[in-house]
Design a protein around this motif. Structure first.
Motif, PDB file in Angstrom:
ATOM      1  N   LYS A  38     -19.830  61.476  50.134  1.00 13.84           N
ATOM      2  CA  LYS A  38     -19.661  61.405  51.590  1.00 13.84           C
ATOM      3  C   LYS A  38     -20.281  60.141  52.165  1.00 13.84           C
ATOM      4  O   LYS A  38     -19.790  59.583  53.135  1.00 13.84           O
ATOM      5  CB  LYS A  38     -20.284  62.648  52.235  1.00 13.84           C
ATOM      6  CG  LYS A  38     -19.839  62.899  53.644  1.00 13.84           C
ATOM      7  CD  LYS A  38     -20.318  64.276  54.075  1.00 13.84           C
ATOM      8  CE  LYS A  38     -19.660  64.714  55.347  1.00 13.84           C
ATOM      9  NZ  LYS A  38     -20.017  66.071  55.716  1.00 13.84           N
ATOM     10  N   GLU A  40     -23.179  57.516  53.832  1.00 15.15           N
ATOM     11  CA  GLU A  40     -24.166  57.466  54.905  1.00 15.15           C
ATOM     12  C   GLU A  40     -23.496  57.616  56.265  1.00 15.15           C
ATOM     13  O   GLU A  40     -22.380  57.123  56.474  1.00 15.15           O
ATOM     14  CB  GLU A  40     -24.914  56.128  54.873  1.00 15.15           C
ATOM     15  CG  GLU A  40     -25.644  55.860  53.570  1.00 15.15           C
ATOM     16  CD  GLU A  40     -26.769  56.860  53.313  1.00 15.15           C
ATOM     17  OE1 GLU A  40     -27.473  57.218  54.281  1.00 15.15           O
ATOM     18  OE2 GLU A  40     -26.929  57.275  52.154  1.00 15.15           O
ATOM     19  N   LYS A  41     -24.205  58.257  57.172  1.00 20.14           N
ATOM     20  CA  LYS A  41     -23.724  58.406  58.536  1.00 20.14           C
ATOM     21  C   LYS A  41     -23.627  57.022  59.188  1.00 20.14           C
ATOM     22  O   LYS A  41     -24.541  56.209  59.063  1.00 20.14           O
ATOM     23  CB  LYS A  41     -24.694  59.298  59.312  1.00 20.14           C
ATOM     24  CG  LYS A  41     -24.180  59.800  60.615  1.00 20.14           C
ATOM     25  CD  LYS A  41     -25.193  60.807  61.161  1.00 20.14           C
ATOM     26  CE  LYS A  41     -24.782  61.342  62.473  1.00 20.14           C
ATOM     27  NZ  LYS A  41     -25.771  62.290  62.989  1.00 20.14           N
ATOM     28  N   ASP A  43     -23.613  54.492  62.256  1.00 20.96           N
ATOM     29  CA  ASP A  43     -24.120  54.327  63.613  1.00 20.96           C
ATOM     30  C   ASP A  43     -23.470  53.062  64.162  1.00 20.96           C
ATOM     31  O   ASP A  43     -23.973  51.960  63.974  1.00 20.96           O
ATOM     32  CB  ASP A  43     -25.638  54.210  63.606  1.00 20.96           C
ATOM     33  CG  ASP A  43     -26.220  54.096  65.005  1.00 20.96           C
ATOM     34  OD1 ASP A  43     -25.525  54.473  65.980  1.00 20.96           O
ATOM     35  OD2 ASP A  43     -27.357  53.615  65.135  1.00 20.96           O
ATOM     36  N   THR A  50     -19.140  61.910  64.757  1.00 20.69           N
ATOM     37  CA  THR A  50     -19.916  61.688  63.543  1.00 20.69           C
ATOM     38  C   THR A  50     -18.994  61.308  62.391  1.00 20.69           C
ATOM     39  O   THR A  50     -18.038  62.016  62.086  1.00 20.69           O
ATOM     40  CB  THR A  50     -20.734  62.936  63.182  1.00 20.69           C
ATOM     41  OG1 THR A  50     -21.564  63.269  64.306  1.00 20.69           O
ATOM     42  CG2 THR A  50     -21.608  62.705  61.965  1.00 20.69           C
ATOM     43  N   VAL A  51     -19.318  60.169  61.759  1.00 19.63           N
ATOM     44  CA  VAL A  51     -18.511  59.627  60.669  1.00 19.63           C
ATOM     45  C   VAL A  51     -19.452  59.162  59.564  1.00 19.63           C
ATOM     46  O   VAL A  51     -20.520  58.613  59.838  1.00 19.63           O
ATOM     47  CB  VAL A  51     -17.651  58.432  61.167  1.00 19.63           C
ATOM     48  CG1 VAL A  51     -16.805  57.855  60.046  1.00 19.63           C
ATOM     49  CG2 VAL A  51     -16.776  58.832  62.346  1.00 19.63           C
ATOM     50  N   TRP A  52     -19.055  59.390  58.310  1.00 18.57           N
ATOM     51  CA  TRP A  52     -19.814  58.954  57.150  1.00 18.57           C
ATOM     52  C   TRP A  52     -18.981  57.943  56.363  1.00 18.57           C
ATOM     53  O   TRP A  52     -17.754  58.029  56.317  1.00 18.57           O
ATOM     54  CB  TRP A  52     -20.132  60.123  56.232  1.00 18.57           C
ATOM     55  CG  TRP A  52     -21.037  61.139  56.845  1.00 18.57           C
ATOM     56  CD1 TRP A  52     -22.395  61.223  56.737  1.00 18.57           C
ATOM     57  CD2 TRP A  52     -20.646  62.264  57.648  1.00 18.57           C
ATOM     58  NE1 TRP A  52     -22.870  62.313  57.433  1.00 18.57           N
ATOM     59  CE2 TRP A  52     -21.807  62.967  57.994  1.00 18.57           C
ATOM     60  CE3 TRP A  52     -19.418  62.741  58.110  1.00 18.57           C
ATOM     61  CZ2 TRP A  52     -21.796  64.119  58.770  1.00 18.57           C
ATOM     62  CZ3 TRP A  52     -19.400  63.882  58.891  1.00 18.57           C
ATOM     63  CH2 TRP A  52     -20.577  64.559  59.215  1.00 18.57           C
ATOM     64  N   THR A  71     -15.392  59.788  55.966  1.00 16.63           N
ATOM     65  CA  THR A  71     -15.297  61.202  56.315  1.00 16.63           C
ATOM     66  C   THR A  71     -15.611  61.367  57.796  1.00 16.63           C
ATOM     67  O   THR A  71     -16.630  60.872  58.278  1.00 16.63           O
ATOM     68  CB  THR A  71     -16.281  62.046  55.473  1.00 16.63           C
ATOM     69  OG1 THR A  71     -16.022  61.806  54.084  1.00 16.63           O
ATOM     70  CG2 THR A  71     -16.131  63.526  55.776  1.00 16.63           C
ATOM     71  N   GLU A  73     -16.092  64.096  61.050  1.00 20.35           N
ATOM     72  CA  GLU A  73     -16.233  65.481  61.495  1.00 20.35           C
ATOM     73  C   GLU A  73     -15.077  65.762  62.459  1.00 20.35           C
ATOM     74  O   GLU A  73     -14.417  64.825  62.944  1.00 20.35           O
ATOM     75  CB  GLU A  73     -17.593  65.709  62.157  1.00 20.35           C
ATOM     76  CG  GLU A  73     -17.708  65.133  63.544  1.00 20.35           C
ATOM     77  CD  GLU A  73     -19.020  65.485  64.229  1.00 20.35           C
ATOM     78  OE1 GLU A  73     -19.173  65.080  65.399  1.00 20.35           O
ATOM     79  OE2 GLU A  73     -19.891  66.129  63.619  1.00 20.35           O
ATOM     80  N   ALA A  76     -13.839  63.412  65.482  1.00 19.49           N
ATOM     81  CA  ALA A  76     -14.336  62.044  65.288  1.00 19.49           C
ATOM     82  C   ALA A  76     -13.164  61.110  64.965  1.00 19.49           C
ATOM     83  O   ALA A  76     -12.165  61.522  64.381  1.00 19.49           O
ATOM     84  CB  ALA A  76     -15.362  62.005  64.167  1.00 19.49           C
ATOM     85  N   GLU A 131     -12.387  68.771  59.517  1.00 17.91           N
ATOM     86  CA  GLU A 131     -12.973  67.551  58.982  1.00 17.91           C
ATOM     87  C   GLU A 131     -11.829  66.785  58.319  1.00 17.91           C
ATOM     88  O   GLU A 131     -10.805  67.365  57.941  1.00 17.91           O
ATOM     89  CB  GLU A 131     -14.056  67.921  57.960  1.00 17.91           C
ATOM     90  CG  GLU A 131     -14.957  66.774  57.602  1.00 17.91           C
ATOM     91  CD  GLU A 131     -16.176  67.194  56.796  1.00 17.91           C
ATOM     92  OE1 GLU A 131     -16.040  67.363  55.565  1.00 17.91           O
ATOM     93  OE2 GLU A 131     -17.259  67.347  57.396  1.00 17.91           O
TER      94      GLU A 131
END
Length: 164
Positions: A38, A40-41, A43, A50-52, A71, A73, A76, A131
């Motif tokens: 997945k 890192e988140k 920013d 929220t996206v990784w 990925t 949510e 997103a 998702e």
């Protein structure tokens, strides 16, 4: 010809990377767990929700391409953007949307592939109830990186989800 070879090589790399030799007893794997990390988140002001991100492959590749697992949510999404070298999305999980500027949005699901020509302004992201994950391949990266334009407005997003 070079474009087809690059796509074929990248697809082969993705297929090989998705293969595993681990026994199922070595690793408990839920039905929804992806074969790709997945990551890192993110920013970034270029994404809503929220996206990784998990980048894959060498950064200095002679393929002139970058690829990673993204990925989202539910709800997103990316901002409107384009890629000077084009982009390909391989959908690996969930449900999402892809929309090119001036075109109707497409509902995407696991197994779908989206080929995005050079400089086409577009966005992609998750549906409100799922998702969504894809391998994003940026092509011809020597032509430049993503060109970010503006957020996808709530009204734009929900107009699409209301019609699907």
């Amino acid at each position: 010809m070079k474009y087809s070879v690059k796509i074929s090589l990248l697809f082969l790399v993705i297929v090989i990377a998705s293969c595993t030799t681990e026994k199922s007893t070595d690793r408990a794997m839920s039905k929804s767990e992806s074969v790709f990390p997945k990551g890192e988140k993110i920013d970034s002001p270029n994404f809503a929700g929220t996206v990784w991100l998990q980048m894959m492959g060498a950064n200095d590749s002679t393929l002139h391409a970058r690829f990673g697992n993204v990925t989202f949510e539910p709800k997103a999404r990316t901002n409107w953007h384009s890629h000077p070298g084009g982009q390909v999305l391989f959908i690996t999980e969930g449900k999402g949307y892809y929309q090119a500027l001036g075109q109707p949005a497409r509902l995407l699901k696991k197994g779908d592939v989206v080929e995005i020509p050079r400089n086409v302004v577009h966005w992609h992201g998750a549906t409100p109830d799922s998702e969504f994950a894809h391998i994003a391949v940026s092509l011809n990266t020597d032509d430049g990186g993503a060109v970010w334009i503006r957020p996808v407005m709530e009204e734009e997003y929900y107009k699409i989800s209301d019609n699907k």
